[in-house]
Design a protein around this motif. Sequence first.
Motif, PDB file in Angstrom:
ATOM      1  N   LEU A   1      -1.958 -48.966  49.061  1.00 33.75           N
ATOM      2  CA  LEU A   1      -3.015 -48.773  48.004  1.00 33.75           C
ATOM      3  C   LEU A   1      -4.025 -50.269  48.063  1.00 33.75           C
TER       4      LEU A   1
ATOM      5  N   HIS B   1      -7.677 -49.810  49.240  1.00 34.40           N
ATOM      6  CA  HIS B   1      -8.648 -49.159  48.427  1.00 34.40           C
ATOM      7  C   HIS B   1      -9.146 -49.964  47.266  1.00 34.40           C
TER       8      HIS B   1
ATOM      9  N   TRP C   1     -14.864 -45.899  46.141  1.00 34.80           N
ATOM     10  CA  TRP C   1     -13.697 -45.252  45.614  1.00 34.80           C
ATOM     11  C   TRP C   1     -13.903 -43.726  46.495  1.00 34.80           C
TER      12      TRP C   1
ATOM     13  N   ALA D   1      -8.333 -42.105  48.161  1.00 35.76           N
ATOM     14  CA  ALA D   1      -8.071 -43.085  47.266  1.00 35.76           C
ATOM     15  C   ALA D   1      -7.506 -42.452  45.999  1.00 35.76           C
TER      16      ALA D   1
ATOM     17  N   THR E   1      -3.338 -42.628  44.874  1.00 35.30           N
ATOM     18  CA  THR E   1      -2.943 -43.344  43.613  1.00 35.30           C
ATOM     19  C   THR E   1      -2.204 -42.464  42.708  1.00 35.30           C
TER      20      THR E   1
END
Lengths: 342, 503
Positions: free
Chosen positions: B202, B205, B427, B431, B435
């Motif tokens: 993560l 990003h 973004w 991503a 997430t």
Amino acid sequence: MISKTYSIIVAAACAALLAATATLNVAIDPQCVFRACASDGRATANERYHRLLAYKLRAVETDGLLFSNSRGKAFDTNAVALALGAKHVASFAVSAGAITDHLPFLKYILSDQAAHGGKIQKVLLLLDADFFGTRPWTNLNLDSFLPPEVSGESGLRFWLRYLFAVQFKGWRESITSTARRDLTATPNVRLASLDGPPTGLVAAGGQPAQAEEAPTPERLSRISKSHKPFLNEQLRDLDEFVQLCRRKDIQLTIALNPLTRVNSSTYEPGRLEDTIASINEITDLWDFTAPEWLAEDLAHWLDVSHFRPEIAQVMLDRMFANAGPSDFGRFRRKAESGSLER
Amino acid sequence: MLFNSYEFILFLPLALAAHFLAARWSISAAVATTTISSLIFYAWWKPPFVVLPIASIVLNYWLASRILASPIAERRPLVLAGVAANVLVLAYFKYFDFILSIFEQRSASVPDVPLALSFTTFVQIAFLVELARHPEKVAPAKYAMFVAFFPHLIAGPIVRWSELGPQLDDRGRYRINWDNVALGLTIFLLGLAKKILLADQLSPHVSLVFDAAAAGQPIGAAAAWGASIAYSLQLFFDFSAYSDMAVGLGLLFNLRLPVNFAAPLRSTSIIDLWRRWHISLSRFLRDFIYVPLGGGKKGGLRQCANLFVTMLIGGLWHGANWTFIAWGAFHGALLTLNHIWRLLRGPVRPTMIGRSVGWLLTFAAFAVGMTMFRAANIETAGSLLQAMAGFGPGASDVNFNPAPDFWFLRQGYVSEEFVRTWFGAHWSISATLLTAAALAVMLLVPDTMELTNYRENEPHSDWRRSYGLTWTPSAAWCAGAVVLFAVLFARLNQFTEFLYYQF
């Protein structure tokens, strides 16, 4: 299963994996850091490490430096030394080399020279309008880590990384390249490494005509490749490089490498020119990006990205002997883009 | 030294072997050996800085000896002096420039805080206070190991002497306990997996959005929400991974460290979240700030004020930046609201829908707080929060980056306009999917402490779910652990620091 057996099996398996990895890395040595195998022509070798080794062997007589990415490998260091008027030129032309590599190398060499009473007199820095500002490969890959003396990281960490790296592709590539090295002679350039990951960006509303254009793969690729997220950082590094040379009274020549039409057309129109202008705001430079006859004629090129040694020689002639075709190479004074030609 | 580094792979077996070999000689030898190992572990970061924890341990031990030697009436001033001295050292390294910058009306520079200072300060403050309340003779070597023990040294859990001290006195703990070794190895590997397979995925990003916002680039609502949620998950997986690894390492030494995370992001209220997030810090703040201020015993209004002050200090502990103060104040306000809500609602058991709404509100509020926590400065936090509230830039002002969603665009699954409008340059669909996957893991997959059924100094156990998948030293788990290590080892090239190292 009892806890003791479980623990011993897990610990032993982990230890065996570590040992096997270390053995493979030492035996195959894809980055050629455990023994001298860089001359095998394997594409996985850490050229940054080997360039420093080569410099150290002749550090005392070195008074000139060549910094470049793989395109600079077309330059014969003796010819560069002759053109610069240097006794010996150490080459730091490395695959995907960027200012983020060149600056730490320059700093290290200047301190090393100062330690043994030597002095660097001349530096030739070759930059690239297409890659300048994109994500640098410095310390990104196993083959692009700077030597610990240069990066300042612990030597143990540097060696452990190579000892324990699980690198299936690296092992395979090394074995196959070693097997075929006597069969074919391939130029030691890495096209793939220069292409880099696409990370595009284009300002919204900035180019309305393009916004209406269909999102073809070619256009998306062009937008991606034109993205230069590290431009400001690299301009700062370049400025530091220039100032350092000035402070140390080093004669610095900066040139932009030629590009093929095939290559430059993969970027958004105007993007390369913007980069050149930004570089030119920091320093004088020789701009070899433009001539049509070179960009169009692939006979002068090893591939779409790398020019032949003959072109390198012509570049040297233009910069240092005022010879060669007058339409090849424009000298641009700092912050006066395109104002002066000679 | 990082737990997820090659150096640590070599360091750990050596440190363990040295500990248990020395233990054959004597307990003191084992304690001294592991203290030295821990200081080497610390010094790996910046060797000269190891002087600081050594000096701190020596001075605090000296102060503890003075407290024990003093009559009861004179202990309080000594404890206060000890607490003040520890706080002053922390303040000097962490807040000096920040305070100066307020008076000089300039931006504070990022302080070069010695590693682990925040954690060792709290550990030692707690020790001095506990010692004054329950006087007990402590051997210097054991005190040094209690503070410096490398599994918890850098980023907690913030251990208490009452937890670790008796274990250090227990002769039986200086022999290898294979049950604990098996459990410890498993917990360590599960923690490492959380770190490498979830948190580190993560991270890039999240950085893209927060770095772009810090550089003044316009960020859209979806990007701001996406990055804030992703960072909430990243921080949880990162920090709870570190705590898991610390617990696992402690078990290898036959020592049990407290549970620090109890699946906090599954909480259905902010009060519940703070019972389950960074439990050892919450406990410290409660015992040494909230309760001395009066806690909840002096009326509702005073309780709210106490909560607010406690959270403000908790925020400031994380760093010298207005963003942390704002984050602390925000959580103080949320806790106050939550207490008022509970008073108004009375003792009613929430329905399934109520719990779901509670979770959604709690998680959203936590993500909003994390926006402040992660932002480089208060202006950046402000611009991101503005975007999250829907007052950010319009689609036409947002940059467009086709690279991350190249495949989706090329296949024609989404339009350029869609990506520009919803995600902008920083973004992406990828991503968002990542997430969402991390969120699903957090909600549905059992936590390390649930899987292994590890329970140590856990104040509440009502958070645990039954999955019917509890770890045992079986052949299947053994094979799974080996495969997991192989996968993690292959990905160890990507070095990243633990987020909580910076606090």
